[in-house]
Design a protein around this motif. Sequence first.
Motif, PDB file in Angstrom:
ATOM      1  N   LEU A 193       7.735 -22.158  27.007  1.00 46.22           N
ATOM      2  CA  LEU A 193       8.502 -21.177  26.244  1.00 46.22           C
ATOM      3  C   LEU A 193       8.120 -21.344  24.775  1.00 46.22           C
ATOM      4  O   LEU A 193       7.822 -22.461  24.342  1.00 46.22           O
ATOM      5  CB  LEU A 193      10.010 -21.408  26.399  1.00 46.22           C
ATOM      6  CG  LEU A 193      10.533 -21.789  27.795  1.00 46.22           C
ATOM      7  CD1 LEU A 193      12.048 -21.935  27.757  1.00 46.22           C
ATOM      8  CD2 LEU A 193      10.105 -20.759  28.818  1.00 46.22           C
ATOM      9  N   LEU A 194       8.162 -20.253  24.048  1.00 42.65           N
ATOM     10  CA  LEU A 194       7.763 -20.315  22.643  1.00 42.65           C
ATOM     11  C   LEU A 194       8.805 -19.626  21.776  1.00 42.65           C
ATOM     12  O   LEU A 194       9.339 -18.576  22.150  1.00 42.65           O
ATOM     13  CB  LEU A 194       6.403 -19.612  22.480  1.00 42.65           C
ATOM     14  CG  LEU A 194       5.855 -19.441  21.059  1.00 42.65           C
ATOM     15  CD1 LEU A 194       5.510 -20.794  20.434  1.00 42.65           C
ATOM     16  CD2 LEU A 194       4.599 -18.543  21.064  1.00 42.65           C
ATOM     17  N   LEU A 223       9.248 -26.371  25.709  1.00 42.22           N
ATOM     18  CA  LEU A 223       9.495 -25.395  24.637  1.00 42.22           C
ATOM     19  C   LEU A 223       8.702 -25.779  23.395  1.00 42.22           C
ATOM     20  O   LEU A 223       8.749 -26.932  22.962  1.00 42.22           O
ATOM     21  CB  LEU A 223      11.005 -25.387  24.308  1.00 42.22           C
ATOM     22  CG  LEU A 223      11.463 -24.614  23.069  1.00 42.22           C
ATOM     23  CD1 LEU A 223      11.199 -23.113  23.196  1.00 42.22           C
ATOM     24  CD2 LEU A 223      12.965 -24.866  22.818  1.00 42.22           C
ATOM     25  N   TRP A 224       7.989 -24.806  22.858  1.00 43.74           N
ATOM     26  CA  TRP A 224       7.307 -25.003  21.577  1.00 43.74           C
ATOM     27  C   TRP A 224       8.072 -24.220  20.518  1.00 43.74           C
ATOM     28  O   TRP A 224       8.333 -23.024  20.706  1.00 43.74           O
ATOM     29  CB  TRP A 224       5.872 -24.482  21.636  1.00 43.74           C
ATOM     30  CG  TRP A 224       4.911 -25.413  22.313  1.00 43.74           C
ATOM     31  CD1 TRP A 224       5.185 -26.594  22.916  1.00 43.74           C
ATOM     32  CD2 TRP A 224       3.490 -25.210  22.442  1.00 43.74           C
ATOM     33  NE1 TRP A 224       4.036 -27.161  23.426  1.00 43.74           N
ATOM     34  CE2 TRP A 224       2.982 -26.325  23.145  1.00 43.74           C
ATOM     35  CE3 TRP A 224       2.604 -24.201  22.046  1.00 43.74           C
ATOM     36  CZ2 TRP A 224       1.624 -26.456  23.457  1.00 43.74           C
ATOM     37  CZ3 TRP A 224       1.258 -24.339  22.355  1.00 43.74           C
ATOM     38  CH2 TRP A 224       0.774 -25.461  23.045  1.00 43.74           C
ATOM     39  N   MET A 225       8.394 -24.899  19.430  1.00 49.45           N
ATOM     40  CA  MET A 225       9.117 -24.268  18.321  1.00 49.45           C
ATOM     41  C   MET A 225       8.164 -24.201  17.123  1.00 49.45           C
ATOM     42  O   MET A 225       7.861 -25.232  16.505  1.00 49.45           O
ATOM     43  CB  MET A 225      10.351 -25.097  17.946  1.00 49.45           C
ATOM     44  CG  MET A 225      11.357 -25.265  19.075  1.00 49.45           C
ATOM     45  SD  MET A 225      12.318 -23.783  19.374  1.00 49.45           S
ATOM     46  CE  MET A 225      13.579 -23.918  18.127  1.00 49.45           C
ATOM     47  N   ALA A 226       7.688 -23.010  16.804  1.00 45.79           N
ATOM     48  CA  ALA A 226       6.731 -22.848  15.711  1.00 45.79           C
ATOM     49  C   ALA A 226       7.433 -22.288  14.477  1.00 45.79           C
ATOM     50  O   ALA A 226       8.176 -21.314  14.583  1.00 45.79           O
ATOM     51  CB  ALA A 226       5.604 -21.916  16.134  1.00 45.79           C
ATOM     52  N   LEU A 267       8.456 -15.669  25.391  1.00 47.48           N
ATOM     53  CA  LEU A 267       8.828 -15.751  23.973  1.00 47.48           C
ATOM     54  C   LEU A 267      10.342 -15.661  23.883  1.00 47.48           C
ATOM     55  O   LEU A 267      10.948 -14.717  24.406  1.00 47.48           O
ATOM     56  CB  LEU A 267       8.154 -14.597  23.226  1.00 47.48           C
ATOM     57  CG  LEU A 267       8.169 -14.484  21.694  1.00 47.48           C
ATOM     58  CD1 LEU A 267       9.413 -13.822  21.142  1.00 47.48           C
ATOM     59  CD2 LEU A 267       7.942 -15.823  20.980  1.00 47.48           C
ATOM     60  N   LEU A 268      10.959 -16.641  23.243  1.00 49.14           N
ATOM     61  CA  LEU A 268      12.411 -16.604  23.052  1.00 49.14           C
ATOM     62  C   LEU A 268      12.725 -16.088  21.643  1.00 49.14           C
ATOM     63  O   LEU A 268      12.248 -16.643  20.657  1.00 49.14           O
ATOM     64  CB  LEU A 268      13.007 -18.007  23.198  1.00 49.14           C
ATOM     65  CG  LEU A 268      12.880 -18.686  24.563  1.00 49.14           C
ATOM     66  CD1 LEU A 268      13.542 -20.074  24.512  1.00 49.14           C
ATOM     67  CD2 LEU A 268      13.520 -17.847  25.652  1.00 49.14           C
ATOM     68  N   LEU A 269      13.509 -15.033  21.575  1.00 45.76           N
ATOM     69  CA  LEU A 269      13.922 -14.487  20.275  1.00 45.76           C
ATOM     70  C   LEU A 269      15.416 -14.156  20.365  1.00 45.76           C
ATOM     71  O   LEU A 269      15.804 -13.015  20.593  1.00 45.76           O
ATOM     72  CB  LEU A 269      13.098 -13.229  19.947  1.00 45.76           C
ATOM     73  CG  LEU A 269      13.247 -12.649  18.543  1.00 45.76           C
ATOM     74  CD1 LEU A 269      12.704 -13.599  17.485  1.00 45.76           C
ATOM     75  CD2 LEU A 269      12.537 -11.302  18.424  1.00 45.76           C
ATOM     76  N   PRO A 270      16.252 -15.203  20.210  1.00 45.30           N
ATOM     77  CA  PRO A 270      17.704 -14.990  20.437  1.00 45.30           C
ATOM     78  C   PRO A 270      18.471 -14.543  19.190  1.00 45.30           C
ATOM     79  O   PRO A 270      19.674 -14.774  19.093  1.00 45.30           O
ATOM     80  CB  PRO A 270      18.156 -16.392  20.878  1.00 45.30           C
ATOM     81  CG  PRO A 270      17.230 -17.330  20.174  1.00 45.30           C
ATOM     82  CD  PRO A 270      15.934 -16.620  19.923  1.00 45.30           C
ATOM     83  N   ALA A 321      18.889 -17.473  32.596  1.00 46.53           N
ATOM     84  CA  ALA A 321      18.690 -16.915  33.943  1.00 46.53           C
ATOM     85  C   ALA A 321      17.457 -16.009  33.955  1.00 46.53           C
ATOM     86  O   ALA A 321      16.680 -16.013  34.917  1.00 46.53           O
ATOM     87  CB  ALA A 321      19.936 -16.137  34.373  1.00 46.53           C
ATOM     88  N   ARG A 322      17.270 -15.249  32.883  1.00 47.61           N
ATOM     89  CA  ARG A 322      16.087 -14.369  32.788  1.00 47.61           C
ATOM     90  C   ARG A 322      14.807 -15.193  32.734  1.00 47.61           C
ATOM     91  O   ARG A 322      13.807 -14.862  33.361  1.00 47.61           O
ATOM     92  CB  ARG A 322      16.172 -13.473  31.556  1.00 47.61           C
ATOM     93  CG  ARG A 322      17.284 -12.455  31.604  1.00 47.61           C
ATOM     94  CD  ARG A 322      17.197 -11.577  32.816  1.00 47.61           C
ATOM     95  NE  ARG A 322      18.170 -10.507  32.773  1.00 47.61           N
ATOM     96  CZ  ARG A 322      18.368  -9.650  33.760  1.00 47.61           C
ATOM     97  NH1 ARG A 322      17.687  -9.756  34.892  1.00 47.61           N
ATOM     98  NH2 ARG A 322      19.257  -8.687  33.636  1.00 47.61           N
ATOM     99  N   VAL A 323      14.838 -16.248  31.938  1.00 47.42           N
ATOM    100  CA  VAL A 323      13.632 -17.086  31.827  1.00 47.42           C
ATOM    101  C   VAL A 323      13.311 -17.692  33.193  1.00 47.42           C
ATOM    102  O   VAL A 323      12.157 -17.668  33.639  1.00 47.42           O
ATOM    103  CB  VAL A 323      13.823 -18.209  30.768  1.00 47.42           C
ATOM    104  CG1 VAL A 323      12.615 -19.117  30.739  1.00 47.42           C
ATOM    105  CG2 VAL A 323      14.068 -17.605  29.382  1.00 47.42           C
TER     106      VAL A 323
END
Length: 367
Positions: A193-194, A223-226, A267-270, A321-323
């Motif tokens: 996940l990014l 998870l990568w946090m850039a 891609l996580l964009l919460p 749940a989506r991921v």
Amino acid sequence: MRIGITCYPTYGGSGIVATELGMEMAARGHEVHFITYANPIRLDPGLPRIFYHEVEVSTYPLFQYPPYDLALASRMAEIAEWQRLDLLHVHYAIPHSASAFLARSILQPRRKLPYVTTLHGTDITLVGADPSYLPITRFSIEQSDGVTAISEHLRRETLDALGVKGEIRVIHNFVNCDLYRIPKTPHEGRPRLLHISNFREVKRVTDCVEVLARVRKHVDCELWMAGDGPDRGAAERLAFELGVHDHVSFLGKQNHIERLIPQCDVLLLPSRMESFGLAALEAMACGLIPVSTRVGGIPELITHGQDGFLEAVGDTDAQAARVAEILTDEKLRTRMKWAARDTAEGRFCSSKIIPRYEAYYREVADR
Ligand code: GMT
């Protein structure tokens, strides 16, 4: 044309858009002059027809706050005259639009210097709406010779919440589809996940860590946090508290994000608010599936269930749940990956969006 561009040159979506736009314009034969306090971070050195003019702010013991906006206005006027600029394009209203207004006024007796202001998001939704900046923000936007917004949502917000009068042209963010591509071979290792951002409160970076912890109950992933910013410490602490610190990498600021993205899957964009979500677009061009929130201009980019998922702000259960769904259902993953690429390529490619800026520049300059 000879175009002057001003933006925040360090990390942040508006500066990225401004820099990429300048490079695309130069590639199309225009002359581009960046007028900023530092070299824009994504600006490739040595490109033809691109020039950089630094804004220097001298200090004086009397100045508790050195007046950058005034130094910028002086520099804009000076460069416009010396380089015979046709127009200025400022990204992020505060303070760039006010400086451009001053530069235009300085030159008015002897030459025309129209300016275009592009609104990016927090310049309207957060900073611009702050009472200490509202009058000057509204004034300098209304005085602009052209105004663009990066989404329909932001256009509406500027008219309704800020009470700005006048035409605002929507020109969405764009991505270079040749540079941002689906890799030929899948990346090695666990699903990844990014998250990419400036780690500000509005990005809700700790939600990414919560999502990871929940997904890991079903799927072994990392998870990568850039990026970097004020909330990085909170995200690091939460990773320890939730016992997932061995599965999160904080990568810091990245210069070549196009090399990093293709090594990930989701891609996580919460975000609590996002006028567009450039990071999601860049990820989609590389076939990552975005899991984001149903806010601001994001639904103009992501169609829920088709090329990504949109859930409520803070609902990390639903986001996780989506991921998990994406990572465990190969058919779904393949379908959505190509749908994400299609959206980026079909609607938001530089080849489609840049000509719209080009036409708008001409329209404004010819008025
Ligand atoms: O929030 C950021 O990432 C920074 C901010 C900026 O202006 O630098 O980004 C805004 O502009 C981006 C480029 O146009 C948009 O993609 C982002 O959605 C927008 N951020 C917000 O609205 C919070």
